[in-house]
Design a protein around this motif. Structure first.
Motif, mmCIF file in Angstrom:
data_model
loop_
_atom_site.group_PDB
_atom_site.id
_atom_site.type_symbol
_atom_site.label_atom_id
_atom_site.label_comp_id
_atom_site.label_asym_id
_atom_site.label_seq_id
_atom_site.Cartn_x
_atom_site.Cartn_y
_atom_site.Cartn_z
ATOM 1 N N VAL A 259 0.826 -1.203 0.000
ATOM 2 C CA VAL A 259 0.000 0.000 0.000
ATOM 3 C C VAL A 259 0.870 1.266 0.000
ATOM 4 N N LEU A 260 2.133 1.136 0.384
ATOM 5 C CA LEU A 260 3.030 2.303 0.416
ATOM 6 C C LEU A 260 3.922 2.392 -0.816
ATOM 7 N N LYS A 261 3.688 1.531 -1.804
ATOM 8 C CA LYS A 261 4.581 1.513 -2.969
ATOM 9 C C LYS A 261 4.559 2.846 -3.719
ATOM 10 N N GLY A 262 3.393 3.445 -3.790
ATOM 11 C CA GLY A 262 3.314 4.729 -4.489
ATOM 12 C C GLY A 262 4.156 5.785 -3.803
ATOM 13 N N VAL A 263 4.092 5.803 -2.490
ATOM 14 C CA VAL A 263 4.882 6.777 -1.720
ATOM 15 C C VAL A 263 6.368 6.447 -1.832
ATOM 16 N N GLU A 264 6.671 5.146 -1.818
ATOM 17 C CA GLU A 264 8.080 4.743 -1.950
ATOM 18 C C GLU A 264 8.641 5.262 -3.270
ATOM 19 N N GLY A 265 7.805 5.247 -4.294
ATOM 20 C CA GLY A 265 8.222 5.800 -5.579
ATOM 21 C C GLY A 265 8.561 7.276 -5.486
ATOM 22 N N LEU A 266 7.787 8.011 -4.686
ATOM 23 C CA LEU A 266 8.085 9.444 -4.497
ATOM 24 C C LEU A 266 9.441 9.619 -3.804
ATOM 25 N N VAL A 267 9.709 8.755 -2.839
ATOM 26 C CA VAL A 267 10.979 8.854 -2.097
ATOM 27 C C VAL A 267 12.147 8.528 -3.013
ATOM 28 N N THR A 268 12.017 7.429 -3.751
ATOM 29 C CA THR A 268 13.158 7.002 -4.591
ATOM 30 C C THR A 268 13.352 7.910 -5.791
ATOM 31 N N THR A 269 12.333 8.680 -6.143
ATOM 32 C CA THR A 269 12.533 9.693 -7.194
ATOM 33 C C THR A 269 13.546 10.729 -6.740
ATOM 34 N N TYR A 270 13.519 11.051 -5.446
ATOM 35 C CA TYR A 270 14.496 11.990 -4.896
ATOM 36 C C TYR A 270 15.852 11.311 -4.775
ATOM 37 N N GLY A 271 15.815 10.084 -4.278
ATOM 38 C CA GLY A 271 17.062 9.336 -4.091
ATOM 39 C C GLY A 271 16.784 8.089 -3.292
ATOM 40 N N LEU A 272 17.694 7.166 -3.326
ATOM 41 C CA LEU A 272 17.520 5.928 -2.555
ATOM 42 C C LEU A 272 18.244 6.084 -1.215
#
Lengths: 651, 364
Positions: free
Chosen positions: A334-347
């Motif tokens: 359920v948090l995959k979309g948000v994880e995508g926002l985070v990894t767009t900035y950086g891992l």
């Protein structure tokens, strides 16, 4: 969830004869990230040309298979990878089948190309005959001209001017007959004595001659009728060839996809083996795997090697900073979309905090606050739900749940604001109405911002603890000293506003903390035992530290006030909705809303949802990335990319 | 000449190129190369320079000159990319297009390799290493089995139409010549188009430097077609570039119908501009052509050198360096080849492009 998965470094020593079985087992296991070459030390020079060559062969076969699929108009589809892969023999096994299909496809494609060229030729000849029709001259006579030399053919149109320039030595006539695409059909004439010159000029201009068909000797008009028959015949043959190609595609398509899956899997494993360390008769497979999967990996390796492989596990701390541990984020679906926002900035780095759960709460809350409207929120939530149910395609992974969450949050805030599709007189407001209580809204936004900033400071300190660098975080502007100064200055500002006097100790504390931040570099180096305390000249340090401190102090104000936009955009959202209602009222009649006003309301709301939704999302991202991430997040993690068999073939 | 904001934009390019320029061979390097007794010692001397990284560890004896030249040109290609990273806009586009001539050379190498039945591994040695910048799938091209299949593999590039147009000539005569001409003419059309898009000052300097290159190429092609290949006038007109800065159809027609090279050169650049003193005027045209080619390259070298001595914050400095560096590679190959043939130092120097004292580089 708040930190990347704990990793263990594993070293697996395997005998030559078992390397394929073990490599395959590891690839199927799909959770070992291979270490970089420099981690292999002396093992890295063991040589891997055999496996590189094999991987190259598989790569070539893969290309040929994709080519064949494209030629047969077949889409590469997901096909299960065969259980039994033979890395050494699959290339020759596939080659026999692949060559056979290539030959058949090649023959059919060649027939197709020949027939297409023939049809093209009939078309061009027809145009030629059209042009010659008024002459009532027989083709047999045209072929036997005594004084004139005639050449008909097609030439790239861009070469026409150059061709004419090249014929500067002779009188000639060049007649464009028909233009198609980037080529032109031309008739060229000259005197017979100049024929060699004309021929050389035409050839060097890349003219493709169009011979007057030998089988036709009548007049142009007679030839035209016969040409139609020939054209229809060849068109029929072309349809037959295309039908044969489709039949071949149906027949061979399954085999091609199976081969593609096999070849891609073989290639992936061969490439991996080429990267393993090797000395004498032993391979070294070094890499990282989640600690909670080490037992499973060990069992898979032991099974594949029949107990003959040596398996060593090492914690990442044993390597220090020389080796970069890969980062694997494990967040619920359920948090995959948000994880995508985070990894767009950086891992996040291995030792950093994974801010995904924090972003999930703050992003959704901030979005809802700025987009507060029950109707708009429910619309977004509905779109998210349709994406989740796969009724509407989602533009990216996790977007569905993110939209659903933001929509629900917006609905909650809509209820707090009492707004339903811009109408503020249908639902009672549970908190305030943005347009009527702007100051409270803006102050609330600032309070929320202060909370978020504290989360940022907290994450910075937590990261420093994980990295074992707490001392380095003491005098950091985003560390303990920075946080303490923020509190102190905040108190110095707020207490007088609230009608209290600020005690002297606060001023002293502020000065001390400012001094500590100014001298943060030498103080940090003193605490961590590094020498010298200063690099470069003292003047240079003094000037640089001053500007950094100035930036920090300005940052306190700007970072805090930046959250005012939460309230401002909430007001803007309400304002835009009001504009829609005003426009709708202009179209209303005396008896109530008209059809036109309803149309305005519907499309106006859609425009607000689209336009405002996009802007609010961007603003929320900006707040997350700059105000929150900027405090603690470097985003320089190495992504965890395990050796795995490819999931599905792709073009 | 870039001024103001434009000059600031070229400041980093100047700094980068100045650093690269320092890697050009110094007089001491040339002395070491020219005075080496044999090829092995020449390669040792080369290994001590910035070009050393183009040499393989086991390359000590008689190198394959063609593959060595490719590796040296790979360094030139890298330098173009380094310079490209420092410029913007139309100047960057121009460098992108100029970089494309390395891809063109690779394509010709692959066509020749497939025609001669070489294996992919053998052909790979003849490719200029271009790294990841190139978008062409070289591995796929290397594995093609016939020239027509290779032509079709070029779909998606701007060479596909010219190659398809010329393919029937290849199939009729069994020679790659029409295909190579088609690619050359197509490629060199892009350079003037890119120059036209530059600002006025940049356009002037690019016209002087790269436009001169096109003039020289066009003239040499025309003469080679007439003198070496004995092509007819109409073929010469069709196989050359339509027009460049100083050459047009009328000039090519004159060359095709027998105008002497010296007269043509003087007509274009004026009397005495190109030093033709080494051209044996009494010899046949076939014997004159190598000397004329060398004279023209020296003239171009001189333009590039002067561009680097002038105002540094402009495109001229960047282009000047790239030209000088590529011509230096040509000279290096000449030296190595000459050493393998046992030529004397003086004889080698007479064949070099940069043979005279310049910037204090005393070669003689």
């Amino acid at each position: 969830m708040f930190t990347p998965a704990k990793m263990s470094e594993v070293d697996i020593f395997v005998y030559d004869e078992q390397i394929e079985a073990v490599a395959m087992a590891i690839a199927r296991f799909g959770a070992l990230h291979l270490a970089e070459d420099k981690a292999l030390g002396q093992w890295a020079t063991g040589g891997s040309t055999e496996w590189s060559g094999r991987a190259s062969q598989y790569a070539q076969q893969e290309r040929r298979l994709l080519d064949l699929l494209a030629q047969l108009d077949l889409e590469p589809q997901a096909v299960p990878i065969p259980d039994e892969l033979d890395l050494r023999r699959d290339v020759s096994r596939c080659e026999a089948s692949l060559s056979g299909i290539e030959e058949r496809v090649g023959a059919l494609r060649e027939q197709e190309a020949t027939l297409r060229r023939a049809l093209e030729r009939w078309t061009l000849v027809s145009h030629s005959m059209d042009r010659l029709a008024p002459l009532w001259i027989r083709l047999s006579e045209l072929r036997q001209l005594q004084h004139l030399h005639l050449v008909a053919g097609t030439i790239p149109t861009e070469n026409m001017a150059r061709l004419e320039a090249s014929l500067f030595r002779i009188p000639y006539s060049l007649i464009p007959v028909h233009r198609y695409g980037d080529r032109s059909l031309v008739f060229a004439f000259c005197a017979q004595e100049h024929a060699p010159i004309l021929d050389r000029a035409l050839e060097s201009a890349f003219l493709e001659p169009l011979a007057l068909p030998e089988e036709y000797s009548g007049t142009a008009q007679e030839t035209l009728s016969e040409l139609m028959v020939a054209e229809q015949r060849d068109r029929g043959r072309l349809d037959d060839v295309r039908a044969d190609l489709r039949a071949l595609a149906r027949q061979a398509g399954g085999d091609l996809l199976d081969m593609l899956a096999r070849v891609r899997a073989d290639r992936a494993v061969a490439e991996a083996i080429a990267r393993f360390g090797h000395r004498e008769h032993v391979y070294l497979i070094a890499g990282w795997t989640p600690t909670d999967r080490v037992t499973e990996l060990r069992a898979a390796v032991e099974s594949a090697s029949q107990g003959r492989a040596t398996f060593e596990e090492n914690p990442p701390e044993s390597f220090g900073a020389q080796r970069r541990v890969p980062t694997l984020l494990r967040n619920p679906g359920v948090l995959k979309g948000v994880e995508g926002l985070v990894t767009t900035y950086g891992l996040p780095g291995y030792k950093e905090i994974d801010p995904t759960p924090l972003v999930a709460v703050t992003f959704v809350t901030m979005f809802g606050m700025m987009f507060g409207d029950v109707g708009h929120g429910m619309f977004l939530a509905l779109v998210g739900l349709l994406m989740l149910l796969k009724i509407v395609p989602a533009p990216g992974k996790g977007i569905d749940t993110l939209l659903l969450a933001c929509g629900l949050s917006s609905s909650v805030f809509g209820a707090l604001y009492g707004s339903l599709f811009g109408f503020e007189d249908i639902l009672p407001h549970l908190w305030l109405q943005p347009m009527d209580d702007i100051l409270t809204l803006l102050l609330s936004a600032i309070v929320f911002g202060v909370v978020v900033l504290h989360i940022g400071y907290g994450c910075r300190i937590a990261t420093a603890v994980r990295q074992g660098a707490l001392r380095a975080a003491v005098f950091d502007k985003n560390g303990l000293a920075g946080l303490a100064l923020y509190w102190t200055l905040g108190a110095l500002v707020l207490l007088p506003v609230l009608g209290h006097s600020a005690p002297a100790v606060l001023y002293v504390a502020a000065l001390l903390l400012i001094g500590a931040l100014y001298l943060s570099e030498p103080l940090t180096r003193l605490l961590t035992g590094q020498r010298p305390l200063l690099h470069g000249s003292k003047v240079e340090f003094g000037v640089q530290a001053f500007f950094e401190l100035f930036e920090t102090l300005i940052g306190y104000v700007s970072n805090t006030l930046s959250y005012v936009r939460l309230g401002a955009f909430a007001v803007a959202h309400a304002g835009l909705s009001l504009v829609v209602l005003i426009l709708a009222q202009m179209f209303s009649g005396e008896g109530g809303p008209s059809f036109a006003s309803i149309v305005v309301i519907v499309f106006g709301n859609l425009a607000v949802i689209g336009f405002e939704g996009l802007i609010v999302a961007i603003q929320t991202l900006r707040l997350e990335y700059y105000e929150l991430f900027g405090k603690f997040f470097s985003g320089e993690g190495v992504p965890f990319k395990p050796l795995a068999l490819p999931e599905a073939p792709s073009a | 000449m870039a001024l103001g904001i434009e000059a600031i934009g070229y400041a980093s390019a100047y700094a980068r190129v100045a650093g690269l320029k320092a890697q050009l061979l110094a007089p001491a390097d040339w002395q070491a190369l020219l005075t080496a007794d044999d090829v092995r010692r020449t390669l040792e001397a080369l290994r001590a320079t910035a070009y050393g990284r183009a040499l393989r560890a086991d390359e000590t004896g008689e190198p394959n000159l063609e593959t060595l030249e490719r590796r040296l040109l790979g360094l030139s290609a890298q330098n173009v990319l380094k310079a490209r990273g420092q410029v913007r806009g139309a100047a960057r586009t121009l460098l992108d297009i100029w970089w494309g001539h390395y891809e063109l050379e690779n394509l010709k190498a692959i066509f020749r390799g497939i025609e001669h039945g070489l294996s992919p591994a053998q052909m790979r040695d003849y490719l200029i290493p271009l790294g990841e910048r190139s978008r062409i799938d070289w591995e796929a091209l290397l594995h093609e089995r016939s020239v027509p299949a290779l032509v079709e593999r070029m779909a998606g590039t701007h060479y596909i139409n010219p190659l398809r147009n010329a393919l029937h000539l290849y199939q009729r005569h069994g020679t790659l010549f029409p295909l190579e001409v088609a690619m050359d003419v197509r490629y060199y059309r892009d350079v003037p188009a890119a120059i036209k898009r530059l600002g006025a000052d940049e356009r002037n300097v690019a016209t002087r430097l790269l436009g001169t290159q096109l003039d020289i190429l066009n003239i040499l092609w025309a003469y080679r077609y007439r003198v070496y290949y004995q092509l007819s006038a109409e073929e010469i007109v069709n196989f050359t570039i339509w027009h460049t800065v100083h050459t047009d159809v009328a000039l090519i027609q004159d060359i095709a119908t027998g105008a002497p090279a010296v007269e043509i050169i003087e007509r274009i650049w004026g009397l005495g501009t190109v030093d033709l003193s080494d051209v044996p005027l009494a010899a046949s045209e076939a014997d004159q052509l190598p000397a004329i080619e060398l004279a023209l390259r020296r003239y171009w070298h001189g333009l590039a050198r002067r561009a680097m001595q002038g105002y540094p914050f402009g495109l001229g400095y960047v282009l000047g360096y790239l030209i000088l560096q590529e011509l230096e590679v040509t000279d290096l190959v000449t030296v190595i080849e000459a050493k393998s043939l046992g030529w004397s130092r003086e004889r080698v120097i007479r064949r070099l492009i940069d043979h005279r004292a310049a910037d204090g580089r005393q070669v003689e």
